[in-house]
Write an enzyme that holds these catalytic residues in place. Structure first.
Site, PDB file in Angstrom:
ATOM      1  N   VAL A 230       1.100  -1.198   0.008  1.00  0.00           N
ATOM      2  CA  VAL A 230      -0.223  -0.467   0.211  1.00  0.00           C
ATOM      3  C   VAL A 230       0.834   1.652  -0.087  1.00  0.00           C
ATOM      4  CG1 VAL A 230      -2.001  -0.788   1.136  1.00  0.00           C
ATOM      5  CG2 VAL A 230       0.212   0.059   2.976  1.00  0.00           C
ATOM      6  N   ARG A 232       4.086   2.536  -2.156  1.00  0.00           N
ATOM      7  CA  ARG A 232       4.019   3.172  -3.901  1.00  0.00           C
ATOM      8  C   ARG A 232       4.994   1.650  -4.504  1.00  0.00           C
ATOM      9  NH1 ARG A 232       1.456   6.758  -2.514  1.00  0.00           N
ATOM     10  NH2 ARG A 232       1.959   8.520  -3.108  1.00  0.00           N
ATOM     11  N   ASP A 256      -1.870  -2.258  -3.968  1.00  0.00           N
ATOM     12  CA  ASP A 256      -2.823  -1.040  -4.639  1.00  0.00           C
ATOM     13  C   ASP A 256      -2.381  -0.351  -4.996  1.00  0.00           C
ATOM     14  OD1 ASP A 256      -5.716  -0.199  -3.681  1.00  0.00           O
ATOM     15  OD2 ASP A 256      -4.344   1.413  -2.377  1.00  0.00           O
ATOM     16  N   GLU A 261       0.186   3.707 -13.250  1.00  0.00           N
ATOM     17  CA  GLU A 261      -1.405   3.094 -13.166  1.00  0.00           C
ATOM     18  C   GLU A 261      -1.695   4.472 -13.557  1.00  0.00           C
ATOM     19  OE1 GLU A 261      -1.472   4.552  -8.538  1.00  0.00           O
ATOM     20  OE2 GLU A 261       0.848   2.978  -7.669  1.00  0.00           O
ATOM     21  N   HIS A 280      -5.183   1.838  -6.303  1.00  0.00           N
ATOM     22  CA  HIS A 280      -4.910   3.005  -5.521  1.00  0.00           C
ATOM     23  C   HIS A 280      -6.051   3.296  -4.701  1.00  0.00           C
ATOM     24  CE1 HIS A 280      -1.269   5.705  -5.117  1.00  0.00           C
ATOM     25  NE2 HIS A 280      -1.981   5.666  -3.721  1.00  0.00           N
ATOM     26  N   SER A 282      -6.788   2.393  -1.011  1.00  0.00           N
ATOM     27  CA  SER A 282      -6.287   1.900   0.154  1.00  0.00           C
ATOM     28  C   SER A 282      -6.784   2.787   1.219  1.00  0.00           C
ATOM     29  CB  SER A 282      -5.085   1.548   0.254  1.00  0.00           C
ATOM     30  OG  SER A 282      -4.202   2.310   1.009  1.00  0.00           O
TER      31      SER A 282
END
Lengths: 329, 329
Positions: A230, A232, A256, A261, A280, A282
């Site tokens: 969670v 990077r 996540d 991204e 992404h 969380s």
């Protein structure tokens, strides 16, 4: 002649931050997107980086003629810090704290979903298939938390409250720590990884953490252990992770965050068994946008009053080293 | 002449209990299935109901000529208790305790999966679709636990540790309770239900709890609230639940137990959105079979020694009212 009002530039996409009415009475607020940011930054003393995924600030930097303070609506500052900003006297603050509890819950939720094999249950449900299985208890299982910032601490506390044992890895070893008991240094990761049932990455992306979880780390993990990231994406060497997952070296991964991204549609991680891909999200609970603005507003008031700001980022380290500092030093 | 060895009958399906070697040295152990149970029970003083889903004991009852003690490898005794057994002097003990922590974790896992919208995440992953959403924090959310036995207590403690507020409903109101603070009486359910974000059923199935969660109860729930049932299917009026789910009266239901198990393939609950169907597995963690035998073995030793047994069931109430009692009274 009235004194000129403070100018605040706000980098945002289509969606402006909520609850800005009060600040709009106190300052001239210039909402800008990437294209209009240079114009908005000319004469601005403060910048709110609301669109925290943007890299437009570096491009607009030459226009920052009066900038003294920059606040970012995220916990990680890895996308924001560029050499000219690091070398400048501009104070950077972040949104440390807003995401602690949401991310801690998210991590515990992932761990319990893994232990209780919930993904298989939902898959069998789609097939209307009743198939009893034995699952795992997390009570007494061991979590290794990589990252001892406020998110890692909230996560460690919650996992402990749920019955797990927790060890932490930070920059520097400490024998006494209020949340973790002991904190181990990054160099000790190799020794700590074999005992972990879950390796939880909550660290910021810095020069020290980039690529920290690599083939060597995965080779040391239990074959039943899961990676939960969670933090990077770039803290994990994605190619090494793919190999560890495909070869059955580790139990699985709940991710996540990713190198790229949104994760591209053709990326192999989407379809691997024992991988959970989330977008992404969380830390983003209902109310998070208002919480981000509330924190910024508190800092804005402190800044106007000449008081120490919350969450001042150590720009050379890449994270908040202490709770408070002054932008007026 | 040597004294006759104690005879223990064991009702099991294909799979016999593990770890029985020691008991086999202490007693004549007769493993039986439903068909051979009557023959096995003739002369037996003790019966281990290992196949706890079976209803064969009632059919074999006329053969129970010397039976004094019966132990069941489950927490619920609803399938076992039949009028002749209730009226008899045969002591019944159950497996209270073995499932407490596993079920508490399972419930917390379901709640976090619901709050964090994990089902949607996994569905989007199958479609390789990146779609950010806001989710819920359970910190400060409210759980109403229906059932104050050891499973309900372990669940309440764990949900509290995870930051939720918890209220409990039991048979009788108590102003001071070590786990719940206050326990409310079943009659107060109507008043308590509107405040709950999660209604958790952990109660045993008895005459008092059968059909307790009905249309009236669902009408009182928040439209965002979820029902979690890890107790017994018949505590919930299934037709009423289906109506509440289909009409959007409640947020959803996570169900581990059903009126009919396995849930028939054509049952509408399999396919409803916002329903999680799991195959009566919430308490069954790796090692549960050995834990069940360990508890039985402890009771067997107590029984042989004439000491009070653990987990004696109040047969008229349908659950364990106190921790210890004697089978030799």
């Amino acid at each position: 002649m009235a004194a000129a009002r403070t100018v605040l530039a706000v980098l945002c996409d289509q969606q402006r931050p909520p609850d800005m009415q009060r600040i709009e009475t106190l300052a001239e607020v210039r909402y800008a997107d990437a294209a209009s940011l240079p114009a908005a930054m000319r004469g601005a003393e403060a910048l709110l980086v609301w669109d925290f995924l943007s890299t437009a600030v570096a491009d607009a930097w030459p226009a920052a003629d009066r900038l003294r303070w920059m606040h970012i609506a995220s916990a990680g500052v890895d996308r924001l810090l560029f050499p000219e900003l690091v070398d400048s006297s501009v104070v950077v603050t972040n949104s440390r704290g807003v995401f602690d509890r949401p991310i801690a819950e998210y991590v515990l939720g992932l761990i319990l979903a893994i232990a209780k094999d919930l993904g298989t249950t939902l898959g069998l449900q789609r097939q209307r298939t009743w198939r009893h299985r034995e699952t795992r208890c997390v009570d007494g299982e061991h979590a290794l938390v990589v990252g001892t910032g406020s998110i890692g601490r909230a996560t460690g506390r919650l996992l402990r409250a749920a019955g797990m044992t927790v060890t932490a890895v930070g920059r520097t070893a400490r024998s006494q720590d209020p949340d973790f008991g002991a904190v181990h240094a990054s160099e000790d990761l190799d020794e700590l990884i074999p005992a972990a049932d879950y390796v939880i990455v909550t660290a910021p992306l810095t020069d020290s953490t980039r690529g920290m979880l690599d083939a060597h780390a995965f080779a040391g993990m239990k074959s039943s252990a899961w990676l939960v990231n969670v933090g990077r994406g770039a803290i994990v060497v994605e190619a090494d992770l793919l190999h560890a997952l495909e070869s059955g070296q580790i139990g699985g991964a709940a991710l996540d965050v990713f190198d790229e991204e949104p994760l591209p549609p053709d990326h192999p991680l989407w379809a691997l068994p024992n991988v959970v891909v989330s977008p992404h999200m969380s830390g983003d609970v209902v109310g998070w946008l208002r919480a981000l603005v509330a924190l910024f507003t508190e800092n804005f008031d402190r800044w106007q009053a000449g008081e120490p700001l919350r969450n001042v980022v150590d720009k050379s380290a890449g994270f908040v080293a202490t709770g408070c500092s002054s932008a007026h030093e």
